[in-house]
Design a protein around this motif. Structure first.
Motif, short mmCIF file in Angstrom:
data_model
loop_
_atom_site.label_atom_id
_atom_site.label_comp_id
_atom_site.label_asym_id
_atom_site.label_seq_id
_atom_site.Cartn_x
_atom_site.Cartn_y
_atom_site.Cartn_z
N ILE A 239 0.84 -1.20 0.00
CA ILE A 239 0.00 0.00 0.00
C ILE A 239 0.87 1.25 0.00
O ILE A 239 0.54 2.28 -0.58
CB ILE A 239 -0.95 -0.01 1.21
N GLY A 240 2.04 1.15 0.65
CA GLY A 240 2.92 2.30 0.76
C GLY A 240 3.46 2.81 -0.56
O GLY A 240 3.84 3.98 -0.67
N PHE A 241 3.49 1.96 -1.60
CA PHE A 241 3.98 2.43 -2.90
C PHE A 241 3.07 3.52 -3.49
O PHE A 241 3.46 4.21 -4.42
CB PHE A 241 4.09 1.27 -3.88
N ALA A 242 1.86 3.66 -2.93
CA ALA A 242 0.93 4.68 -3.43
C ALA A 242 1.45 6.09 -3.18
O ALA A 242 0.98 7.04 -3.80
CB ALA A 242 -0.44 4.51 -2.78
N THR A 243 2.42 6.25 -2.28
CA THR A 243 2.97 7.57 -1.99
C THR A 243 4.07 7.95 -2.98
O THR A 243 4.55 9.08 -2.94
CB THR A 243 3.56 7.62 -0.57
N GLN A 244 4.48 7.03 -3.83
CA GLN A 244 5.64 7.25 -4.69
C GLN A 244 5.23 7.68 -6.10
O GLN A 244 4.08 7.53 -6.52
CB GLN A 244 6.48 5.97 -4.75
N ALA A 245 6.21 8.18 -6.84
CA ALA A 245 5.96 8.62 -8.21
C ALA A 245 5.53 7.46 -9.10
O ALA A 245 4.85 7.66 -10.11
CB ALA A 245 7.22 9.29 -8.78
N ARG A 246 5.90 6.26 -8.73
CA ARG A 246 5.54 5.09 -9.54
C ARG A 246 4.20 4.48 -9.14
O ARG A 246 3.90 3.34 -9.47
CB ARG A 246 6.64 4.02 -9.45
N SER A 247 3.39 5.27 -8.45
CA SER A 247 2.09 4.79 -8.00
C SER A 247 1.24 4.26 -9.15
O SER A 247 0.60 3.21 -9.02
CB SER A 247 1.34 5.93 -7.28
N ARG A 248 1.20 4.97 -10.29
CA ARG A 248 0.37 4.52 -11.40
C ARG A 248 0.92 3.23 -12.01
O ARG A 248 0.16 2.41 -12.54
CB ARG A 248 0.25 5.61 -12.45
N LEU A 249 2.24 3.04 -11.97
CA LEU A 249 2.82 1.78 -12.45
C LEU A 249 2.39 0.63 -11.54
O LEU A 249 2.05 -0.46 -12.02
CB LEU A 249 4.35 1.87 -12.51
N ALA A 250 2.39 0.89 -10.24
CA ALA A 250 1.93 -0.13 -9.29
C ALA A 250 0.48 -0.47 -9.55
O ALA A 250 0.08 -1.65 -9.55
CB ALA A 250 2.13 0.36 -7.86
N GLU A 251 -0.34 0.54 -9.81
CA GLU A 251 -1.76 0.31 -10.06
C GLU A 251 -1.96 -0.54 -11.31
O GLU A 251 -2.85 -1.41 -11.35
CB GLU A 251 -2.49 1.65 -10.20
N ARG A 252 -1.13 -0.34 -12.32
CA ARG A 252 -1.21 -1.17 -13.54
C ARG A 252 -0.88 -2.63 -13.22
O ARG A 252 -1.49 -3.55 -13.77
CB ARG A 252 -0.29 -0.62 -14.61
N LEU A 253 0.08 -2.82 -12.32
CA LEU A 253 0.43 -4.20 -11.93
C LEU A 253 -0.72 -4.84 -11.16
O LEU A 253 -1.07 -5.99 -11.41
CB LEU A 253 1.69 -4.20 -11.08
N TRP A 254 -1.34 -4.09 -10.24
CA TRP A 254 -2.47 -4.65 -9.48
C TRP A 254 -3.62 -5.02 -10.43
O TRP A 254 -4.26 -6.07 -10.24
CB TRP A 254 -2.99 -3.67 -8.44
N LEU A 255 -3.87 -4.19 -11.43
CA LEU A 255 -4.93 -4.49 -12.38
C LEU A 255 -4.62 -5.77 -13.16
O LEU A 255 -5.50 -6.64 -13.32
CB LEU A 255 -5.12 -3.32 -13.35
N GLU A 256 -3.38 -5.90 -13.61
CA GLU A 256 -3.02 -7.11 -14.36
C GLU A 256 -3.15 -8.35 -13.49
O GLU A 256 -3.66 -9.40 -13.94
CB GLU A 256 -1.59 -6.98 -14.89
N LEU A 257 -2.73 -8.25 -12.23
CA LEU A 257 -2.83 -9.40 -11.33
C LEU A 257 -4.28 -9.70 -10.95
O LEU A 257 -4.63 -10.86 -10.72
CB LEU A 257 -1.99 -9.16 -10.07
N THR A 258 -5.12 -8.67 -10.90
CA THR A 258 -6.54 -8.90 -10.65
C THR A 258 -7.17 -9.74 -11.76
O THR A 258 -8.06 -10.56 -11.51
CB THR A 258 -7.28 -7.55 -10.51
N ARG A 259 -6.70 -9.57 -12.97
CA ARG A 259 -7.22 -10.35 -14.10
C ARG A 259 -6.61 -11.74 -14.16
O ARG A 259 -7.25 -12.67 -14.66
CB ARG A 259 -6.93 -9.62 -15.42
N THR A 260 -5.38 -11.90 -13.68
CA THR A 260 -4.63 -13.12 -13.97
C THR A 260 -4.45 -14.06 -12.79
O THR A 260 -4.11 -15.23 -12.98
CB THR A 260 -3.24 -12.77 -14.53
N CYS A 261 -4.65 -13.58 -11.56
CA CYS A 261 -4.45 -14.43 -10.38
C CYS A 261 -5.62 -15.37 -10.18
O CYS A 261 -6.78 -15.01 -10.42
CB CYS A 261 -4.29 -13.58 -9.13
N PRO A 262 -5.37 -16.57 -9.67
CA PRO A 262 -6.48 -17.47 -9.31
C PRO A 262 -7.13 -17.00 -8.02
O PRO A 262 -6.57 -16.21 -7.26
CB PRO A 262 -5.77 -18.82 -9.13
N ALA A 263 -8.34 -17.48 -7.79
CA ALA A 263 -9.04 -17.21 -6.52
C ALA A 263 -8.62 -18.26 -5.49
O ALA A 263 -8.26 -19.39 -5.87
CB ALA A 263 -10.55 -17.26 -6.75
N PRO A 264 -8.62 -17.93 -4.22
CA PRO A 264 -9.06 -16.66 -3.61
C PRO A 264 -7.98 -15.60 -3.54
O PRO A 264 -8.24 -14.48 -3.12
CB PRO A 264 -9.48 -17.10 -2.21
#
Length: 345
Positions: A239-264
Motif C-alpha cells: 500500500i505504501g507504494f501509493a505515496t511514490q511517483a511510480r504509484s500509477r505503475l503499481a496500479e497497472r500491476l495490481w490491475l493485471e494481477l486482478t485479471r490473472t491471479c487465481p481465486a481466492p
C-alpha cells in the motif's frame, strides 16, 4: 461510488459541468442518479447510484444522507440520467425521487441547489431543470472539455459505460487460471516460509518493470507475485507504494494481477487496486476492484475495510495520508524488521 478530482478544474457554466460528469465518474452513466457535492463553489465529491424502484426512494434518500453528512456537504446538485418520459417537459422523469431527496436532505442541512434531467451525457443532449421550467440547455462535447483534457493528461480513461469499465478487470480464461492455481499449489507446498523482505523486493521490482515490459506476465511470475501478496505484511507494505511517483505503475500491476491471479488469492491485488484507485479519486475503478475482491474471497478483510471507507465517503486525501504509514512499514520490512499495524486477510 464516490469520485473526486486530484486538482481543481474550472468550468464555464452549467452545461460544461454536466458534460464533465462522465470524466468525474470515469464512465458515461445511464439510468443513474449522480450527486455533485459543492464546497466553496467547487465539486468536492461525486456519487453515483442506480435509479431506484419507486418503493425504494426513501431508502435511497436515507442511504445518501450518511455519506453526505460525513463529508460535510452543505450543497449538492442532483443529476438524473435516464430515458425521457411521455409527459415531458411538463413532468420530468423521476420527479418524485428528486422531491424525496430534497425533503430528506434539506431536513439535515444539505441544500439541493439544483436538480437536472439528462437523457445522456453525450454531445448535444438536452438538459432540463426540475426546479425551474425556464432552466434548460444543451451539452457541449464532453470530449472537448477542460476536464477531459485534464483526465487525459493524468492518464485516466473515460469509458462509454460501466460495463465497459468493468471489462478492464475481466478474468483470464478458466484454463489459464486453473493452470496457475496448480502451479501455486506446487509452490506453496514445496517451499519453506518465504522471507517477507525478499517477497516485498520481488513486488517492488515487478512494479519497476511495468513501464518497459513487453507483453503479459508469464505464469511463473504471476504465481510468484501471487505468493508474495498472499503474505499480509507484504500486501500491506505494498500500500505504501501509493505515496511514490511510480504509484500509477503499481496500479497497472495490481490491475493485471486482478485479471490473472487465481481465486481466492486474487482478492489481494484487487484490494490494492481499489485502494490505489480510490486514493486518487477514481471511485469507478475502486468499485470494480472491490467487486472482484468480493467475488474471489467473500468477506475479505482489507477489501471490506476499503468498501466501508468508500461507502462512508472517507476523503481520498485522508486515504493518501494513510499510505505514508504503510510506506514506513515497507521501509522497515525491506530492512528485515517487523512491520506494525498490519491487517489480516
Amino acid at each position: 461510488m464516490p469520485s473526486t478530482l486530484p486538482k481543481p478544474i474550472r468550468v464555464r457554466g452549467a452545461g460544461d459541468l454536466y458534460a464533465a460528469i462522465p470524466h468525474l465518474m470515469g464512465f458515461h452513466p445511464a439510468e443513474s442518479l449522480v450527486v455533485l457535492v459543492l464546497q466553496d463553489e467547487m465539486v468536492s465529491m461525486t456519487m453515483r447510484v442506480d435509479l431506484p424502484r419507486p418503493r425504494h426512494r426513501g431508502l435511497l434518500a436515507a442511504q445518501l444522507e450518511g455519506p453526505l453528512l460525513e463529508h460535510g456537504a452543505a450543497e449538492v446538485i442532483l443529476a438524473v440520467v435516464s430515458a425521457p418520459s411521455e409527459n415531458m417537459p411538463e413532468e420530468l422523469p423521476h420527479e418524485q425521487l428528486v422531491t424525496k431527496l430534497r425533503n430528506r436532505l434539506g431536513g439535515v442541512g444539505v441544500d439541493v441547489v439544483e436538480a437536472v434531467w439528462l437523457p445522456s451525457c453525450q454531445k448535444d443532449a438536452q438538459w432540463l431543470c426540475y426546479l425551474d421550467i425556464d432552466c434548460h440547455g444543451t451539452l457541449p462535447d464532453p470530449q472537448l472539455s477542460a476536464l477531459a483534457a485534464a483526465s487525459a493528461h493524468e492518464g485516466q480513461v473515460t469509458f462509454e459505460s460501466r460495463a465497459a469499465l468493468a471489462a478492464i478487470a475481466a478474468l483470464d480464461p478458466p484454463e489459464a487460471l486453473e493452470r496457475r492455481s496448480a502451479l501455486l499449489d506446487e509452490l506453496m507446498t514445496a517451499e519453506e516460509t518465504p522471507d517477507p523482505s525478499v517477497e516485498l523486493r520481488r513486488v517492488s521490482d515487478a512494479i519497476d518493470a511495468v513501464e518497459h515490459r513487453k507483453g503479459p506476465l508469464p505464469d511463473k511470475e504471476i504465481v510468484a507475485l501471487t505468493r508474495a501478496l498472499a503474505m499480509p505484511e507484504v500486501r500491506d507494505a505494498s500500500i505504501g507504494f501509493a505515496t511514490q511517483a511510480r504509484s500509477r505503475l503499481a496500479e497497472r500491476l495490481w490491475l493485471e494481477l486482478t485479471r490473472t491471479c487465481p481465486a481466492p488469492e486474487r482478492a489481494e491485488p484487487a484490494a490494492l487496486l481499489a485502494f490505489y484507485a480510490y486514493q486518487r479519486g477514481d471511485g469507478g475503478v475502486a468499485s470494480i476492484a472491490l467487486d472482484a475482491a468480493d467475488e474471489a474471497c467473500p468477506g475479505h478483510a482489507l477489501s471490506s475495510l476499503i468498501r466501508d471507507a468508500v461507502s462512508s465517503a472517507f476523503p481520498p486525501s485522508d486515504l493518501r495520508a494513510l499510505s505514508t504509514t504503510y510506506m514506513d512499514n515497507a521501509r522497515l520490512l525491506s530492512r528485515g524488521q517487523s512491520s506494525s499495524g498490519r491487517s489480516q486477510s
